[in-house]
Design a protein around this motif. Structure first.
Motif, PDB file in Angstrom:
ATOM      1  N   GLU A   1       1.606  15.065 -12.884  1.00  0.00           N
ATOM      2  CA  GLU A   1       0.497  15.566 -13.708  1.00  0.00           C
ATOM      3  C   GLU A   1       0.196  17.031 -13.370  1.00  0.00           C
ATOM      4  O   GLU A   1      -0.040  17.849 -14.264  1.00  0.00           O
ATOM      5  CB  GLU A   1      -0.750  14.702 -13.446  1.00  0.00           C
ATOM      6  CG  GLU A   1      -1.958  15.099 -14.283  1.00  0.00           C
ATOM      7  CD  GLU A   1      -1.759  14.783 -15.745  1.00  0.00           C
ATOM      8  OE1 GLU A   1      -2.506  15.340 -16.570  1.00  0.00           O
ATOM      9  OE2 GLU A   1      -0.852  13.996 -16.076  1.00  0.00           O
TER      10      GLU A   1
ATOM     11  N   GLN B   1       0.825  -1.208   0.000  1.00  0.00           N
ATOM     12  CA  GLN B   1       0.000   0.000   0.000  1.00  0.00           C
ATOM     13  C   GLN B   1       0.862   1.263   0.000  1.00  0.00           C
ATOM     14  O   GLN B   1       0.532   2.248  -0.669  1.00  0.00           O
ATOM     15  CB  GLN B   1      -0.921  -0.006   1.234  1.00  0.00           C
ATOM     16  CG  GLN B   1      -1.997  -1.057   1.205  1.00  0.00           C
ATOM     17  CD  GLN B   1      -1.447  -2.432   1.648  1.00  0.00           C
ATOM     18  OE1 GLN B   1      -0.301  -2.514   2.126  1.00  0.00           O
ATOM     19  NE2 GLN B   1      -2.244  -3.489   1.467  1.00  0.00           N
TER      20      GLN B   1
ATOM     21  N   GLN C   1       3.516  10.417  -6.774  1.00  0.00           N
ATOM     22  CA  GLN C   1       4.442  10.877  -7.813  1.00  0.00           C
ATOM     23  C   GLN C   1       3.716  11.175  -9.105  1.00  0.00           C
ATOM     24  O   GLN C   1       3.987  12.167  -9.792  1.00  0.00           O
ATOM     25  CB  GLN C   1       5.531   9.819  -8.049  1.00  0.00           C
ATOM     26  CG  GLN C   1       6.476   9.600  -6.890  1.00  0.00           C
ATOM     27  CD  GLN C   1       7.286  10.847  -6.613  1.00  0.00           C
ATOM     28  OE1 GLN C   1       7.559  11.625  -7.517  1.00  0.00           O
ATOM     29  NE2 GLN C   1       7.680  11.034  -5.354  1.00  0.00           N
ATOM     30  N   LEU C   2       2.742  10.285  -9.485  1.00  0.00           N
ATOM     31  CA  LEU C   2       1.995  10.502 -10.728  1.00  0.00           C
ATOM     32  C   LEU C   2       1.157  11.770 -10.644  1.00  0.00           C
ATOM     33  O   LEU C   2       1.104  12.569 -11.595  1.00  0.00           O
ATOM     34  CB  LEU C   2       1.114   9.289 -11.018  1.00  0.00           C
ATOM     35  CG  LEU C   2       1.857   7.990 -11.397  1.00  0.00           C
ATOM     36  CD1 LEU C   2       0.869   6.846 -11.541  1.00  0.00           C
ATOM     37  CD2 LEU C   2       2.656   8.182 -12.689  1.00  0.00           C
ATOM     38  N   ARG C   3       0.471  11.967  -9.482  1.00  0.00           N
ATOM     39  CA  ARG C   3      -0.353  13.159  -9.351  1.00  0.00           C
ATOM     40  C   ARG C   3       0.500  14.434  -9.334  1.00  0.00           C
ATOM     41  O   ARG C   3       0.134  15.445  -9.935  1.00  0.00           O
ATOM     42  CB  ARG C   3      -1.199  13.061  -8.076  1.00  0.00           C
ATOM     43  CG  ARG C   3      -2.385  12.107  -8.211  1.00  0.00           C
ATOM     44  CD  ARG C   3      -3.365  12.337  -7.076  1.00  0.00           C
ATOM     45  NE  ARG C   3      -2.789  12.083  -5.756  1.00  0.00           N
ATOM     46  CZ  ARG C   3      -2.794  10.890  -5.160  1.00  0.00           C
ATOM     47  NH1 ARG C   3      -3.342   9.836  -5.750  1.00  0.00           N
ATOM     48  NH2 ARG C   3      -2.252  10.750  -3.969  1.00  0.00           N
TER      49      ARG C   3
ATOM     50  N   ASN D   1       3.665   5.815  -5.472  1.00  0.00           N
ATOM     51  CA  ASN D   1       3.600   5.953  -6.936  1.00  0.00           C
ATOM     52  C   ASN D   1       2.473   6.881  -7.356  1.00  0.00           C
ATOM     53  O   ASN D   1       2.616   7.699  -8.289  1.00  0.00           O
ATOM     54  CB  ASN D   1       3.422   4.585  -7.584  1.00  0.00           C
ATOM     55  CG  ASN D   1       4.660   3.713  -7.427  1.00  0.00           C
ATOM     56  OD1 ASN D   1       5.772   4.255  -7.307  1.00  0.00           O
ATOM     57  ND2 ASN D   1       4.505   2.390  -7.410  1.00  0.00           N
ATOM     58  N   GLN D   2       1.307   6.763  -6.673  1.00  0.00           N
ATOM     59  CA  GLN D   2       0.199   7.640  -7.029  1.00  0.00           C
ATOM     60  C   GLN D   2       0.539   9.115  -6.733  1.00  0.00           C
ATOM     61  O   GLN D   2       0.173  10.017  -7.496  1.00  0.00           O
ATOM     62  CB  GLN D   2      -1.058   7.224  -6.251  1.00  0.00           C
ATOM     63  CG  GLN D   2      -1.645   5.887  -6.682  1.00  0.00           C
ATOM     64  CD  GLN D   2      -2.055   5.892  -8.141  1.00  0.00           C
ATOM     65  OE1 GLN D   2      -2.547   6.913  -8.646  1.00  0.00           O
ATOM     66  NE2 GLN D   2      -1.839   4.776  -8.834  1.00  0.00           N
TER      67      GLN D   2
ATOM     68  N   ASP E   1       2.156   1.673  -3.538  1.00  0.00           N
ATOM     69  CA  ASP E   1       1.144   2.222  -4.444  1.00  0.00           C
ATOM     70  C   ASP E   1       0.871   3.692  -4.130  1.00  0.00           C
ATOM     71  O   ASP E   1       0.710   4.528  -5.043  1.00  0.00           O
ATOM     72  CB  ASP E   1      -0.155   1.416  -4.301  1.00  0.00           C
ATOM     73  CG  ASP E   1      -0.020  -0.003  -4.859  1.00  0.00           C
ATOM     74  OD1 ASP E   1       0.890  -0.176  -5.714  1.00  0.00           O
ATOM     75  OD2 ASP E   1      -0.783  -0.889  -4.460  1.00  0.00           O
ATOM     76  N   LYS E   2       0.796   3.997  -2.828  1.00  0.00           N
ATOM     77  CA  LYS E   2       0.536   5.394  -2.458  1.00  0.00           C
ATOM     78  C   LYS E   2       1.641   6.330  -2.937  1.00  0.00           C
ATOM     79  O   LYS E   2       1.387   7.421  -3.456  1.00  0.00           O
ATOM     80  CB  LYS E   2       0.398   5.478  -0.933  1.00  0.00           C
ATOM     81  CG  LYS E   2       0.050   6.884  -0.445  1.00  0.00           C
ATOM     82  CD  LYS E   2      -0.121   6.885   1.059  1.00  0.00           C
ATOM     83  CE  LYS E   2      -0.446   8.283   1.546  1.00  0.00           C
ATOM     84  NZ  LYS E   2      -0.598   8.336   3.017  1.00  0.00           N
TER      85      LYS E   2
END
Length: 490
Positions: free
Chosen positions: A111, A97, A106-108, A103-104, A100-101
């Motif tokens: 973006e 978790q 970093q992606l947000r 990575n999310q 995933d958190k």
């Protein structure tokens, strides 16, 4: 079975075991908070290692058996348990978790940064386009304003030039009339002296010839007329001289205005020819806050209009004076000729007695004029020589000035420096010598001009003296100034 290098609490290591003699392993550290600027985890002291070396992080531990289990109970097929020496290397793990958190996040973050950069780039492009269009519109407006200003300057230049030409023509005509008046007044000196001499000589008569006859009456009348004519001519010449001063003031105002407009036209033409790609453009910070203007368009146009009106008034006054002078010269010339005609019967034999000395004086005057011409040529050559020496002096001084900007130790008093200083002193000394010689030549020219004036005056004096010496006043009246000379033409 137990895998090498794995933790005893892993799910795949089997059921519960009895406590061994090994000390309990430390719990895993808390999960660090993920920031936008994520950095990979590194052990203290090993952040800058270029490669991962397993031998640095873990070692195979010595196998220990539990106290309540004998060596006979150990399965001979089970390998010994291996634990790492650095516990943190194996027990500091993150959960899926957390992974995933992170990575999310970093992606947000990426973006959001990308969207912000895209909006900023679009806004920047629109801003650049708007400002570029505004700048072009302002430059086009400035170009039109400069064109209009050049048109106005051209109009007033044409008006000033036209008025200046007319004023110069009128001034030359007025100077010609003044010269004619002065020449005519000077021309009357000789007839007046002759008339007075004739009276003095006739006073020497003795006997019955000492009579108050018609010749003596006409001589007295002629003397009075010549004196009156000279007085009128000189007064009018003084009035014309005052008018010429006013004309020169108006001319100076027009020329100064025209010169200023030429300078302004040159500057505005230079400004209108400047482009964004021009080489001579530069930054002048703060120049827009300096207001050195002294007029507005209304006062600017009124200034030139006032100069033109003043010049027109001066021209009108000059025309009136010129017409008055022409009328006066014609009237006085006619009166003098009539009086001369009435008294010329007794004065016919004067020229032959004075011609010799008069010719000598005229020859000397011609030589003096030739010397004056030579002196003027010498002055012109000296002035050209002085001007020719100024450019080398400028070059030498400019070289010296440029060499003063050499940096630091390069500012050396080397041989070129000594040569340049010597060159400046030499050229300056040459200029001083030439200027001294120029002043001497100018003094000589002034002396020659004074000699010329004295010779011209001596012509009249010698003529008067010879007439007295010869005691033949009859010959003094043989010649009389012609009508063109009486009206000032030489």
């Amino acid at each position: 079975m137990e895998f090498l290098g794995t933790s005893q609490t892993a799910s795949y290591c089997g059921g519960a075991k009895k406590a061994c003699g090994l000390s309990a392993l430390p719990p895993a550290v808390q999960t660090p908070v993920i920031q936008e600027s994520y950095q990979p985890y590194c052990l203290p002291g090993y952040r800058y290692l270029n490669s991962w070396r397993p031998s640095l992080f873990c070692k195979v531990s010595t196998v220990q058996t539990c106290p309540d289990e004998g060596s006979t109970r150990r399965s001979p097929l089970r390998p010994p348990t291996i634990l790492p020496a650095l516990h943190s290397a194996l027990f500091c793990r993150y959960s899926p978790q957390d992974w995933d958190k992170s990575n999310q996040l970093q992606l947000r973050g990426a973006e959001a940064s990308r969207l912000w950069a895209g909006r900023l780039a679009g806004d920047s492009m629109r801003l650049m386009q708007d400002k570029d269009q505004l700048t072009r519109q302002m430059q086009e407006g400035t170009y039109r304003n400069l064109n209009q200003r050049l048109s106005d300057i051209g109009f007033w230049k044409a008006e000033l030039g036209y008025e200046l030409d007319r004023l110069l023509t009128e001034t030359r005509s007025l100077e010609t009339v003044k010269t004619r008046l002065e020449c005519a007044a000077e021309e009357l000196n000789c007839p007046l002296q002759v008339a007075l001499e004739c009276l003095y000589l006739r006073e020497k008569r003795i006997g019955i010839d000492l009579v108050h006859d018609t010749v003596e009456k006409n001589l007295i009348r002629e003397v009075d007329l010549l004196k009156c004519c000279q007085e009128q001519m000189r007064k009018l010449a003084q009035r014309i001289d005052l008018q010429l001063r006013d004309n020169r003031d108006a001319q100076h105002a027009l020329e100064r205005d025209l010169e200023d407009k030429n300078s302004a036209q040159f500057i505005d033409e230079k400004c209108i020819n400047l482009r964004n790609t021009s080489d001579c453009v530069s930054f002048f910070h703060g120049v827009e806050r300096v207001d050195g203007t002294v007029s507005v368009p209304e006062t600017w146009a009124k200034f030139s209009n006032d100069n033109i009106r003043h010049s027109q008034n001066m021209r009108a006054n000059s025309i009136r004076l010129r017409e008055e002078a022409e009328h006066l010269l014609e009237t006085l010339s006619d009166q003098m000729w009539k009086q001369f005609t009435n008294t010329n019967l007794a004065f016919n034999a004067r020229i032959s007695e004075v011609m010799d000395i008069k010719n000598k004086l005229q020859t000397q005057l011609a030589k003096t004029l030739q010397e004056i011409f030579q002196a003027e040529n010498t002055i012109m050559l000296l002035e050209r020589a002085i001007m020719a020496k100024e450019c080398p002096l400028k070059v030498a001084q400019t070289r010296l000035e440029c060499r003063t900007r050499r940096p630091n130790v390069e500012l050396c008093r080397d041989i070129p420096q000594f040569k340049l200083v010597n060159e400046v002193f030499t050229i300056d000394d040459t200029l001083q010598t030439l200027k001294l010689r120029l002043r001497e030549t100018q003094d000589t020219l002034q002396l020659l001009v004074m000699t010329k004036s004295r010779l011209e005056h001596e012509l009249a004096i010698k003529a008067y003296t010879l007439c007295i010496d010869k005691e033949k006043c009859m010959r003094m009246r043989k010649t009389f100034p012609s009508t063109p000379r009486l009206v000032g033409y030489t």
